[in-house]
Design an enzyme around this catalytic site. Structure first.
Site, PDB file in Angstrom:
ATOM      1  N   LYS A 175       0.813  -1.221   0.000  1.00  0.00           N
ATOM      2  CA  LYS A 175       0.000   0.000   0.000  1.00  0.00           C
ATOM      3  C   LYS A 175       0.845   1.270   0.000  1.00  0.00           C
ATOM      4  CE  LYS A 175      -4.287  -1.748   1.965  1.00  0.00           C
ATOM      5  NZ  LYS A 175      -5.012  -1.999   3.197  1.00  0.00           N
TER       6      LYS A 175
ATOM      7  N   LYS B 160      -5.434 -11.464  -5.539  1.00  0.00           N
ATOM      8  CA  LYS B 160      -6.587 -11.904  -4.722  1.00  0.00           C
ATOM      9  C   LYS B 160      -7.806 -11.023  -4.978  1.00  0.00           C
ATOM     10  CE  LYS B 160      -5.938  -9.317  -0.536  1.00  0.00           C
ATOM     11  NZ  LYS B 160      -6.309  -9.070   0.784  1.00  0.00           N
TER      12      LYS B 160
ATOM     13  N   LYS C 224     -11.882  -5.785  -2.354  1.00  0.00           N
ATOM     14  CA  LYS C 224     -13.035  -4.887  -2.304  1.00  0.00           C
ATOM     15  C   LYS C 224     -12.832  -3.678  -3.205  1.00  0.00           C
ATOM     16  CE  LYS C 224     -14.157  -5.687   2.597  1.00  0.00           C
ATOM     17  NZ  LYS C 224     -13.884  -5.148   3.945  1.00  0.00           N
TER      18      LYS C 224
END
Ligand code: AMP
Ligand code: TRP
Length: 327
Positions: A111, A193, A196
């Site tokens: 991130k 993966k 969201k």
């Protein structure tokens, strides 16, 4: 009875990866254990949030918890920020953690991408997660595979504190991972993966998706050109991911599914998977719509917060005493 704790971030788009990797376990565990399920809003603000949206998403996740079958009479369901012990223990554990081990966390590296301008919360977030878990003397933490490193850190911190401040300061918890479902991959790119936040809506199936959307997402899911329904992560990651989803929803083993679809093409296989998925999600959606706007939901969260706080306070008294904090 074992104590179980887990949490989900209130950030919208809860998907079948969250369900098959984590939420499904929450329901399985609640009859035989003392379960505490949290909506971790303090984790969500590690990245910028719109306050109105965040508030809405907190209730969305709470309603989904109930919709999948978590019973607030059996399990404690609450919002993290309603119990001040999380932030308080988070601080104490920050003083037990090393910056080096936090910089090594994979989600932080992904991130922050080397930038120093990211919020410090993104770095210390795994410590808050450790606090969430250790605050309740948790034995078992049901999560998806992506949380393995965070569970390891939680264990390391507990063991480190116990060595210095007394061996029963914290219970050292174990992670619990599903056999199929622990890591569901994106439908459009089975090497990353399911998430969201991915921009392509067809990369995931959200728990409240309409049947027509589910159908589209599955029918266009990335596969390969050899047309054989077989589990082979290396060479057939797309088909393998669909097999994992099918297996996790139905309880059939991957071998059983391979035999069932021997000689069939991907078309038949995908069509059946659409049906399996739509049927699994329909009752969740129905229950969600019944409960989302109800007073029952708010009451359950308030009651949950009181019950959680009573446990947290006891732990914090012990921690303050062991660390020599206060009078
Ligand atoms: P989060 O949405 O990051 O709060 O995740 C909630 C739970 O879902 C955690 O236990 C995660 O490990 C799990 N999870 C998230 N994404 C996936 C995925 N693609 N496959 C399996 N489990 C997942
Ligand atoms: N870090 C978890 C995630 O991103 C969410 C989480 C926060 C959690 N605190 C937790 C999970 C405690 C289990 C236990 O998915």
């Amino acid at each position: 009875m074992k104590r179980v704790f887990s949490g989900v971030q209130p950030t919208g788009n809860i998907h079948i990866g969250n369900y098959l990797g984590a939420l499904k376990q929450f329901v399985e565990l609640q009859d035989e254990n003392e379960c505490i399920y949290c909506i971790v809003d303090e984790h969500a603000i590690t990245v910028p949030q719109d306050p109105k949206e965040l508030k809405k998403h907190i209730l969305d996740v709470a309603a989904l918890y109930m919709a999948i079958g978590i019973d607030p009479k059996k399990s404690i369901v609450f919002v993290q920020s309603s119990v001040s012990g999380h932030a308080e223990l988070g601080w104490v554990l920050n003083c037990a953690a090393n910056t080096g081990e936090l910089f090594r966390m994979t989600p932080f590296k992904a991130k922050s991408q080397g930038k120093q301008s990211v919020g410090a919360g993104l770095l210390t977030y795994p410590v808050l997660m450790a606090a969430d878990i250790l605050l309740y003397d948790t034995d078992i933490v049901p999560v998806g595979n992506d949380q393995k490193q965070h569970i390891e850190l939680t264990r390391d911190l507990a063991i480190r504190v116990n060595a210095k401040y007394g061996k029963d300061t914290f219970v050292v918890p174990d992670g619990r991972f599903m056999k199929s479902g622990a890591r569901i991959m994106a439908l459009d790119d089975p090497t990353s993966k399911m998430s969201k936040s991915a921009p392509n809506d067809h990369s995931r199936i959200s728990l409240l998706d309409e049947p027509s959307k589910i159908k589209k997402s599955i029918m266009r899911a990335t596969t390969d050109s050899d047309g054989i329904v077989k589990f082979d992560i290396e060479n057939k990651p797309g088909v393998s991911n669909l097999l994992s989803i099918y297996s996790a929803f139905t309880g059939k083993t991957v071998e059983e599914l391979e035999a069932e679809y021997d000689g069939h093409g991907y078309g038949d296989f995908k069509k059946d998977l659409v049906e399996v998925t739509v049927n699994a999600l329909a009752p969740i959606k129905e229950r969600y719509n019944e409960i989302r706007e109800s007073q029952e939901l708010i009451d359950a969260l308030k009651d949950g917060a009181e019950r959680a706080d009573a446990i947290a306070r006891k732990t914090m008294e012990r921690v303050r005493d062991r660390f020599g904090l206060g009078l």
